[in-house]
Scaffold this motif. Structure first.
Motif, PDB file in Angstrom:
ATOM      1  N   LYS A 138     108.988  19.755  41.456  1.00  0.00           N
ATOM      2  CA  LYS A 138     107.786  19.051  42.288  1.00  0.00           C
ATOM      3  C   LYS A 138     108.179  17.760  41.396  1.00  0.00           C
ATOM      4  O   LYS A 138     106.992  17.381  42.202  1.00  0.00           O
ATOM      5  N   GLN A 146      96.637  17.227  49.843  1.00  0.00           N
ATOM      6  CA  GLN A 146      96.385  18.199  50.514  1.00  0.00           C
ATOM      7  C   GLN A 146      96.110  19.372  48.882  1.00  0.00           C
ATOM      8  O   GLN A 146      95.686  19.979  48.346  1.00  0.00           O
ATOM      9  N   GLU A 147      97.356  19.931  49.460  1.00  0.00           N
ATOM     10  CA  GLU A 147      97.836  20.796  48.293  1.00  0.00           C
ATOM     11  C   GLU A 147      97.422  20.231  46.870  1.00  0.00           C
ATOM     12  O   GLU A 147      97.569  20.846  46.282  1.00  0.00           O
ATOM     13  N   SER A 148      98.492  19.543  46.264  1.00  0.00           N
ATOM     14  CA  SER A 148      97.748  19.029  44.961  1.00  0.00           C
ATOM     15  C   SER A 148      96.401  18.623  44.079  1.00  0.00           C
ATOM     16  O   SER A 148      96.609  19.190  43.529  1.00  0.00           O
ATOM     17  N   LYS A 194      92.579  19.241  53.933  1.00  0.00           N
ATOM     18  CA  LYS A 194      93.466  19.803  54.572  1.00  0.00           C
ATOM     19  C   LYS A 194      93.611  19.568  56.431  1.00  0.00           C
ATOM     20  O   LYS A 194      95.023  20.040  56.273  1.00  0.00           O
ATOM     21  N   SER A 249      99.930  15.601  53.250  1.00  0.00           N
ATOM     22  CA  SER A 249     100.222  16.745  52.851  1.00  0.00           C
ATOM     23  C   SER A 249     100.341  17.500  51.327  1.00  0.00           C
ATOM     24  O   SER A 249      98.827  17.867  51.083  1.00  0.00           O
ATOM     25  N   TRP A 250     101.043  16.761  51.209  1.00  0.00           N
ATOM     26  CA  TRP A 250     100.684  16.629  49.977  1.00  0.00           C
ATOM     27  C   TRP A 250      99.660  16.271  48.521  1.00  0.00           C
ATOM     28  O   TRP A 250      99.675  17.223  47.493  1.00  0.00           O
ATOM     29  N   TYR A 298      87.399  21.164  51.902  1.00  0.00           N
ATOM     30  CA  TYR A 298      88.714  21.195  51.613  1.00  0.00           C
ATOM     31  C   TYR A 298      89.245  21.015  52.999  1.00  0.00           C
ATOM     32  O   TYR A 298      90.294  21.240  53.531  1.00  0.00           O
ATOM     33  N   LYS A 321      94.199  20.791  45.818  1.00  0.00           N
ATOM     34  CA  LYS A 321      93.541  22.264  46.292  1.00  0.00           C
ATOM     35  C   LYS A 321      94.175  22.394  44.728  1.00  0.00           C
ATOM     36  O   LYS A 321      93.247  23.182  44.298  1.00  0.00           O
ATOM     37  N   ASP A 322      95.011  22.530  44.458  1.00  0.00           N
ATOM     38  CA  ASP A 322      95.443  23.305  43.168  1.00  0.00           C
ATOM     39  C   ASP A 322      94.879  22.614  42.139  1.00  0.00           C
ATOM     40  O   ASP A 322      95.477  22.993  40.673  1.00  0.00           O
TER      41      ASP A 322
END
Ligand SMILES: C[S@@+](CC[C@H](N)C(=O)[O-])C[C@H]1O[C@@H](n2cnc3c(N)ncnc32)[C@H](O)[C@@H]1O
Length: 238
Positions: free
Chosen positions: A7, A194-196, A173, A191-192, A169, A198-199
């Protein structure tokens, strides 16, 4: 900096690549809202001339600069980041504004190179969701803030209102990485984001994490329907 986790490597790669577009993209993807979130947080912090602050994951330096203006020439601010390219933008701004009270340091948030009880304020703006272990960084920030001092985090959060939450969201996304591709030519990097996001924990969960890190009391404030949140942890006076 020790052996990086995957990461950590990915995040480092993202920021080393998007540094020149970071400031303008921030304003576009948050519809300029991040500026008012930062301003409100600074008002709540009530930083005084002569105080000291460490801005962890300082990036291109905007929060470090606001802190430097608040502490004035009798104070001291350190902005720390592990991306030399992000720091290069911060260094240019420091030079343009002639902020001698600001020092910019290359370092890792997971292992802050400072003694315990060193700063009146320790801040982290949109940085916590990027680190390999949230608790390690919160504990590090708790360790280096002085008794009676504050650790302040602004971060993306999880909106709870039905409908608004789904729209958020969807935007994060599908729309944001496309904006990233069109404007910053970096689809993968955005994209990273939105991933980070979201989590990342919701605001109540993050408050619990602050309490588990040792803070005596934690104040929080949601921004723009909960897409971002401010947490302010108070370290008990000895
Ligand atoms: C989204 S940017 C935020 C920059 C700035 N604080 C702001 O509010 O605009 C996240 C920053 O965290 C830095 N970062 C991520 N992980 C880090 C780590 N483990 N140690 C130091 N800096 C880190 C990145 O290099 C990047 O500059």
């Amino acid at each position: 900096m020790g052996k990086p986790s995957s990461k950590e490597e990915r995040v480092h790669h993202v920021f080393e690549n998007i540094y020149s577009k970071y400031d303008s993209m921030n304003s576009i993807i948050s519809f300029q809202r991040h500026k008012s979130w930062r301003k409100d947080t600074m008002k709540r912090m009530n930083v005084q001339a002569g105080e000291t602050a460490l801005d962890v994951c300082c990036g291109t330096g905007d929060w470090s600069i606001s802190l430097s203006e608040a502490v004035g020439q009798t104070g001291k601010v350190i902005g720390l980041d592990f991306s030399k390219n992000m720091l290069s933008i911060a260094k240019q701004k420091k030079q343009d504004l002639q902020l001698n009270q600001l020092e910019l340091v290359h370092g890792n948030a997971m292992e802050l190179p400072y003694e315990e009880n060193s700063f009146d304020y320790v801040t982290i703006g949109f940085g916590l969701r990027n680190v390999p272990d949230y608790m390690t960084v919160l504990e590090e920030m708790y360790r280096v803030v002085k008794p009676g001092g504050k650790v302040v985090c602004i971060e993306t959060s999880q909106p709870t209102l039905i409908g608004y939450r789904q729209a958020y969201y969807f935007y994060f996304k599908f729309i944001m990485p496309i904006l990233g591709k069109l404007i910053a030519k970096s689809y993968k990097e955005y994209s990273w984001l939105q991933e980070s996001a979201k989590d990342f924990p919701g605001k109540k969960e993050l408050k619990e994490m602050f309490l588990n890190a040792g803070f005596d009391k934690v104040e929080m404030k949601s921004y723009t329907g909960g897409v971002a949140a401010m947490h302010m942890g108070f370290k008990a006076s000895q």
